[in-house]
Design a protein around this motif. Structure first.
Motif, PDB file in Angstrom:
ATOM      1  N   ASP A 132      15.248  33.018 -50.437  1.00 51.52           N
ATOM      2  CA  ASP A 132      14.481  32.120 -50.009  1.00 51.52           C
ATOM      3  C   ASP A 132      14.784  31.414 -48.566  1.00 51.52           C
ATOM      4  O   ASP A 132      13.947  31.003 -48.007  1.00 51.52           O
ATOM      5  N   LEU A 133      16.036  31.403 -48.111  1.00 51.38           N
ATOM      6  CA  LEU A 133      16.571  30.979 -47.045  1.00 51.38           C
ATOM      7  C   LEU A 133      16.297  31.844 -45.739  1.00 51.38           C
ATOM      8  O   LEU A 133      16.138  31.257 -44.824  1.00 51.38           O
ATOM      9  N   LEU A 134      15.886  32.903 -46.157  1.00 49.52           N
ATOM     10  CA  LEU A 134      15.446  33.853 -44.794  1.00 49.52           C
ATOM     11  C   LEU A 134      14.479  33.269 -44.099  1.00 49.52           C
ATOM     12  O   LEU A 134      13.603  32.928 -44.444  1.00 49.52           O
ATOM     13  N   PRO A 135      14.435  33.627 -42.734  1.00 50.54           N
ATOM     14  CA  PRO A 135      15.384  34.230 -42.022  1.00 50.54           C
ATOM     15  C   PRO A 135      16.439  33.308 -41.733  1.00 50.54           C
ATOM     16  O   PRO A 135      16.318  32.228 -41.759  1.00 50.54           O
ATOM     17  N   ALA A 136      17.787  33.692 -41.842  1.00 51.24           N
ATOM     18  CA  ALA A 136      19.112  33.108 -41.865  1.00 51.24           C
ATOM     19  C   ALA A 136      20.198  33.446 -40.971  1.00 51.24           C
ATOM     20  O   ALA A 136      19.951  34.504 -40.553  1.00 51.24           O
ATOM     21  N   VAL A 137      21.180  32.712 -40.932  1.00 49.54           N
ATOM     22  CA  VAL A 137      22.743  33.191 -40.324  1.00 49.54           C
ATOM     23  C   VAL A 137      23.605  32.963 -41.247  1.00 49.54           C
ATOM     24  O   VAL A 137      23.717  31.937 -41.988  1.00 49.54           O
ATOM     25  N   MET A 138      24.612  34.047 -41.476  1.00 50.52           N
ATOM     26  CA  MET A 138      25.669  33.782 -42.207  1.00 50.52           C
ATOM     27  C   MET A 138      26.992  33.617 -41.459  1.00 50.52           C
ATOM     28  O   MET A 138      26.950  34.477 -40.332  1.00 50.52           O
ATOM     29  N   LYS A 139      27.531  32.670 -41.596  1.00 49.64           N
ATOM     30  CA  LYS A 139      28.857  32.445 -40.577  1.00 49.64           C
ATOM     31  C   LYS A 139      30.177  32.341 -41.682  1.00 49.64           C
ATOM     32  O   LYS A 139      30.025  31.754 -42.711  1.00 49.64           O
ATOM     33  N   ILE A 140      31.133  33.261 -41.173  1.00 53.97           N
ATOM     34  CA  ILE A 140      32.350  33.142 -42.136  1.00 53.97           C
ATOM     35  C   ILE A 140      32.928  31.682 -41.828  1.00 53.97           C
ATOM     36  O   ILE A 140      33.062  31.020 -40.841  1.00 53.97           O
ATOM     37  N   GLY A 141      33.474  31.173 -42.970  1.00 54.86           N
ATOM     38  CA  GLY A 141      33.879  29.816 -42.958  1.00 54.86           C
ATOM     39  C   GLY A 141      35.056  29.761 -41.977  1.00 54.86           C
ATOM     40  O   GLY A 141      35.182  28.603 -41.233  1.00 54.86           O
ATOM     41  N   LYS A 142      35.989  30.572 -42.008  1.00 57.83           N
ATOM     42  CA  LYS A 142      37.284  30.637 -41.066  1.00 57.83           C
ATOM     43  C   LYS A 142      37.580  31.595 -40.125  1.00 57.83           C
ATOM     44  O   LYS A 142      37.233  32.675 -40.847  1.00 57.83           O
ATOM     45  N   GLY A 143      37.748  31.369 -39.090  1.00 52.42           N
ATOM     46  CA  GLY A 143      38.263  32.496 -38.308  1.00 52.42           C
ATOM     47  C   GLY A 143      37.275  32.945 -37.280  1.00 52.42           C
ATOM     48  O   GLY A 143      37.606  33.783 -36.112  1.00 52.42           O
ATOM     49  N   GLY A 144      36.048  32.606 -37.316  1.00 51.52           N
ATOM     50  CA  GLY A 144      34.932  32.963 -36.492  1.00 51.52           C
ATOM     51  C   GLY A 144      35.277  32.280 -35.122  1.00 51.52           C
ATOM     52  O   GLY A 144      35.651  31.052 -35.181  1.00 51.52           O
ATOM     53  N   TYR A 145      34.934  32.824 -33.931  1.00 51.35           N
ATOM     54  CA  TYR A 145      35.306  32.204 -32.664  1.00 51.35           C
ATOM     55  C   TYR A 145      34.492  33.148 -31.372  1.00 51.35           C
ATOM     56  O   TYR A 145      34.441  34.161 -31.544  1.00 51.35           O
ATOM     57  N   ASP A 146      33.904  32.512 -30.696  1.00 50.13           N
ATOM     58  CA  ASP A 146      33.175  33.157 -29.414  1.00 50.13           C
ATOM     59  C   ASP A 146      32.303  34.190 -29.969  1.00 50.13           C
ATOM     60  O   ASP A 146      32.198  35.203 -29.501  1.00 50.13           O
ATOM     61  N   GLY A 147      31.443  33.645 -30.997  1.00 50.19           N
ATOM     62  CA  GLY A 147      30.400  34.855 -31.457  1.00 50.19           C
ATOM     63  C   GLY A 147      30.763  35.699 -32.542  1.00 50.19           C
ATOM     64  O   GLY A 147      29.961  36.390 -33.118  1.00 50.19           O
ATOM     65  N   ARG A 148      32.172  35.714 -32.688  1.00 51.60           N
ATOM     66  CA  ARG A 148      32.548  36.537 -33.971  1.00 51.60           C
ATOM     67  C   ARG A 148      32.367  35.823 -35.235  1.00 51.60           C
ATOM     68  O   ARG A 148      32.525  34.791 -35.349  1.00 51.60           O
ATOM     69  N   GLY A 149      32.171  36.503 -36.282  1.00 51.57           N
ATOM     70  CA  GLY A 149      31.898  35.883 -37.469  1.00 51.57           C
ATOM     71  C   GLY A 149      30.564  35.230 -37.635  1.00 51.57           C
ATOM     72  O   GLY A 149      30.552  34.517 -38.684  1.00 51.57           O
ATOM     73  N   VAL A 150      29.641  35.762 -37.118  1.00 51.17           N
ATOM     74  CA  VAL A 150      28.263  35.156 -37.212  1.00 51.17           C
ATOM     75  C   VAL A 150      27.249  36.797 -37.391  1.00 51.17           C
ATOM     76  O   VAL A 150      27.506  37.215 -36.479  1.00 51.17           O
ATOM     77  N   GLN A 151      26.388  36.400 -38.434  1.00 46.46           N
ATOM     78  CA  GLN A 151      25.595  37.498 -38.436  1.00 46.46           C
ATOM     79  C   GLN A 151      24.174  37.026 -38.892  1.00 46.46           C
ATOM     80  O   GLN A 151      23.904  36.200 -39.744  1.00 46.46           O
TER      81      GLN A 151
END
Length: 372
Positions: A132-151
């Motif tokens: 029900d949240l779609l469209p949405a963004v998934m972000k990894i809790g730890k370790g994402g940086y400079d655009g990495r870890g975002v989908q």
């Protein structure tokens, strides 16, 4: 003469050292890369892990203050250093909170800081419960940086691209503008904010260029500034905090995420503002009076990224063309090797009008390239 220990030896540390030197502040830096950008300018440069407890404790033994230029550091070690009586700014608990996007989002929710609707998930299998949240963004809790870890997730078919670790799943904002405000606070409780900048992103979620002033109304800028000050106070934050905001199509101002350090979205302050973000960081952590953040003129910053298709010893094209444009300043980070989209430097631009600024941005982007 104070001695500051900086965890991280990258370009942010390098520019921070340049500010510290003007105040006769001695800087000792720790970084795992023996050729990190800080190596050539730090008074003392130590090679070591930013995540090893004992390495950090040993590093901090002879400094007056510990600060960071990257948040991926061992906060348990910083808590122990603080307990032993050496000030650590930003505080270890704030670095730990910001290291985990899940904890960060919960803090906003609990403290009435506007942020997008979200749920916490343990892995991508759980996403189906929250379609029900779609469209949405998934972000990894730890370790994402400079655009990495975002989908980005637009349909249920995108769920398979998700992450298998604890993450935030947040509703996508219908974005009109992305802006950033950098706030500073010292131990005396003095708070100052920089004017908002408009952030234009590259296709890879890296900043392409910034514009100051941002193309927003005074009401939106005032609202973002008010939120930034509220956030710094509620955190009881000391140091420099970069706050990235979304402005949606209805004019709502929403906190996306924050960084507890100098930030890519503040580089234009070096030439564009009375005080730079790097000067302000030093002032804040050393409990000195904060500087005037007013704009000297309209300004911009263009990120210098390694060109796609090139890996190897860096070569710079367009130096003469860019330096022949009035009000354009090259800042390179002394990184020997280039690879696609690696941050190799930035170029700041000042002009009398926004139109002139955009013309110069186009010229810089056209001429300046990092190849191998």
């Amino acid at each position: 003469m104070k001695k500051i220990g900086v965890l991280g030896g990258g370009q942010l540390g390098r520019m921070m050292i340049q500010s510290a030197m003007n105040l006769n502040i001695h800087v000792k830096t720790l970084d795992p890369d023996p050729n990190a950008p800080c190596k050539a300018v730090a008074h003392e440069f130590v090679v070591g892990s930013l995540n090893d407890y004992d390495t950090i404790l040993e590093f901090a033994k002879d400094v007056d203050i510990v600060t960071i230029e990257i948040e991926n550091v061992n906060t348990d070690a910083l808590l122990e250093i603080q307990k032993q009586g050496t000030p650590v700014f930003p505080k270890p608990e704030h670095i730990a909170l910001i290291q985990d996007k899940r904890v960060q989002k919960q803090f906003y929710q609990e403290n009435n800081i506007p942020t997008s609707p979200f749920v916490l998930v343990e892995n991508k299998e759980e996403l189906v419960k929250h379609k029900d949240l779609l469209p949405a963004v998934m972000k990894i809790g730890k370790g994402g940086y400079d655009g990495r870890g975002v989908q980005v997730m637009r349909t249920e078919a995108d769920f398979e691209k998700g992450f298998d670790g604890p993450s935030v799943f947040e509703k996508m904002v219908d974005i009109d503008k992305e802006i950033s405000i950098i706030a500073a606070r010292n131990e005396k409780g003095e708070i100052n904010t920089f004017p908002a900048v408009e952030v234009v992103y590259h296709e890879s979620n890296l900043v392409d260029y910034l514009l100051s002033p941002a193309t927003i109304s005074k009401e939106i800028e005032d609202k973002a500034t008010e939120i930034a000050i509220d956030l710094v106070k509620k955190l009881d934050f000391i140091g420099l905090l970069a706050i990235e905001f979304f402005v949606d199509q209805e004019g709502n101002v929403i906190v996306n995420e924050v960084a507890p350090r100098t930030h890519n979205s503040g580089h234009q302050t070096i030439e564009g503002n009375i005080t730079s973000q790097f000067d302000q960081h030093i002032r804040a952590v050393a409990n000195l009076p904060l500087g005037d953040t007013a704009r000297r003129s309209p300004s911009a910053m263009v990120n210098v990224l390694g060109e796609k298709g090139y890996t190897g010893v860096a070569k710079y094209e367009g130096v003469d063309e860019v330096l022949s444009i009035s009000g354009v300043y090259i800042h390179l980070y002394d990184k020997q090797m280039t690879k696609p989209e690696r941050k190799m430097g930035h170029i700041t631009i000042i002009a009398e009008t926004k139109e002139q600024l955009l013309e110069k941005v186009d010229l810089v982007k056209k001429h300046f390239k990092v190849i191998a």
